[in-house]
Design a protein around this motif. Structure first.
Motif, PDB file in Angstrom:
ATOM      1  N   VAL A  13      81.636  56.732 -41.223  1.00 10.34           N
ATOM      2  CA  VAL A  13      81.080  57.812 -40.451  1.00 10.34           C
ATOM      3  C   VAL A  13      82.395  58.728 -39.862  1.00 10.34           C
ATOM      4  N   GLN A  14      82.851  57.958 -38.829  1.00  8.81           N
ATOM      5  CA  GLN A  14      84.010  58.665 -37.899  1.00  8.81           C
ATOM      6  C   GLN A  14      85.045  59.331 -38.710  1.00  8.81           C
ATOM      7  N   LYS A  35      83.802  62.338 -40.594  1.00 10.52           N
ATOM      8  CA  LYS A  35      83.695  63.636 -39.695  1.00 10.52           C
ATOM      9  C   LYS A  35      84.835  64.212 -39.322  1.00 10.52           C
ATOM     10  N   GLU A  68      85.931  66.351 -42.472  1.00 12.26           N
ATOM     11  CA  GLU A  68      85.063  67.272 -42.446  1.00 12.26           C
ATOM     12  C   GLU A  68      85.741  68.294 -41.539  1.00 12.26           C
ATOM     13  N   THR A 116      75.220  56.508 -46.969  1.00  9.92           N
ATOM     14  CA  THR A 116      75.044  56.461 -45.587  1.00  9.92           C
ATOM     15  C   THR A 116      75.928  57.783 -45.094  1.00  9.92           C
ATOM     16  N   LEU A 117      76.875  58.267 -45.547  1.00 13.93           N
ATOM     17  CA  LEU A 117      77.704  59.482 -45.132  1.00 13.93           C
ATOM     18  C   LEU A 117      76.757  60.807 -45.514  1.00 13.93           C
ATOM     19  N   ARG A 118      76.024  60.643 -46.514  1.00  9.82           N
ATOM     20  CA  ARG A 118      75.097  61.955 -46.760  1.00  9.82           C
ATOM     21  C   ARG A 118      74.155  62.103 -45.498  1.00  9.82           C
ATOM     22  N   LYS A 119      73.900  61.102 -44.661  1.00  8.76           N
ATOM     23  CA  LYS A 119      73.298  61.355 -43.355  1.00  8.76           C
ATOM     24  C   LYS A 119      74.004  62.003 -42.249  1.00  8.76           C
ATOM     25  N   HIS A 120      75.392  61.855 -42.252  1.00  7.13           N
ATOM     26  CA  HIS A 120      76.257  62.201 -41.079  1.00  7.13           C
ATOM     27  C   HIS A 120      77.013  63.619 -41.413  1.00  7.13           C
ATOM     28  N   VAL A 121      77.306  63.946 -42.695  1.00  6.83           N
ATOM     29  CA  VAL A 121      78.193  64.934 -42.812  1.00  6.83           C
ATOM     30  C   VAL A 121      77.433  66.000 -43.461  1.00  6.83           C
ATOM     31  N   LYS A 122      78.128  67.199 -43.681  1.00  7.89           N
ATOM     32  CA  LYS A 122      77.438  68.686 -44.432  1.00  7.89           C
ATOM     33  C   LYS A 122      78.095  68.669 -45.608  1.00  7.89           C
TER      34      LYS A 122
END
Length: 254
Positions: free
Chosen positions: A44-45, A48, A51, A67-73
């Motif tokens: 995740v970090q 981000k 991004e 998992t990444l779909r929940k944390h980045v746009k």
């Protein structure tokens, strides 16, 4: 004006995938690829960070991608597990005498089932849909006497805990190349859309009348200079609420 390379970020769940990505990226023009090797928890970090640094599209696979779909746009492109990838793996274990259990996402399990029929093989499997379900599936396989787990990087993260062997279904260069091409296409579409929006904003800024556009959630998507000048509003107006708070009188207390 020289177009800059398209920035693409890749979160690779195992080291060998990074090598394949770098090799295939060299064959795709006009892209700049950053690859970080990490598991689901640690992805995740860096995602981000990528991004924030201007990456337009991210690439990953399996549980990491979900998992990444929940944390980045930014859009996430999956590295699919192709029939070739499955076939290569099954040929390695076709004559094995180990008791093997497949643990994977439904699409992977169904792909293995179809390819295994062609090889006259039967491989028991457990479908998982989240990374949280993986450990339980591995533990259940261990309890039922299986000594080898067939799956992706997430499933194989737990094999040492239960003293099991692991065989990974890896993504080959065909699947990787396809994901890079798809990511480039998506990024190009994003760039084109941004150019169109920028042109529209530039046109609206030339209007002598005030123009403001709200999104469905009440946020300000755009306001031209004349609008701010007309109502003597601060350019930091971001929502209907801000607008009402800053200029209740003339705008009727929005």
């Amino acid at each position: 004006m020289i177009d800059m390379p398209i920035k693409i970020g890749v979160l690779a769940p195992y080291p060998h995938l990074k090598k394949v990505i770098q090799m295939e990226a060299a064959a795709v023009s006009d892209i700049e690829v950053e690859v970080v090797v990490c598991d689901v928890v640690d992805a995740v970090q860096p995602a981000k960070r990528m991004e924030q640094n201007g990456v337009l599209v991210l690439i990953s696979r399996g549980a990491t991608a979900d998992t990444l779909r929940k944390h980045v746009k930014v859009p996430i492109i999956d590295i699919e597990v192709s029939a070739y990838d499955i076939l290569r793996t099954l040929l390695l274990i076709k004559d094995s005498e180990e008791k093997i259990k497949l643990i994977g996402y439904p699409s992977v399990c169904q792909g293995v089932v179809e390819v295994s029929k062609l090889l006259d093989m039967q491989i028991p499997y457990t479908e998982v849909r989240t990374s949280e379900e993986v450990r339980k599936a591995v533990k259940d396989a261990w309890r039922n006497g299986y000594n080898t787990i067939l799956g992706d990087a997430v499933a194989l993260n737990y094999i040492e805990e239960f003293t099991l062997q692991g065989i990974m279904i890896t993504s080959g260069k065909e699947a990787v190349h396809q994901s890079l091409v798809r990511a480039k296409e998506v990024a190009q579409a994003i760039n084109e859309t941004r150019k169109e929006i920028s042109s529209f904003h530039a046109l609206m800024d030339t209007q002598s009348e005030g123009v403001i556009i709200f999104g469905l959630d009440g946020t300000v998507n755009f306001a031209n200079r004349e609008f701010y000048s007309l109502f003597s509003l601060d350019s930091a107006i971001h929502s209907v609420y801000d607008l009402g708070q800053n200029y209740q009188g003339s705008l009727g207390g929005l």
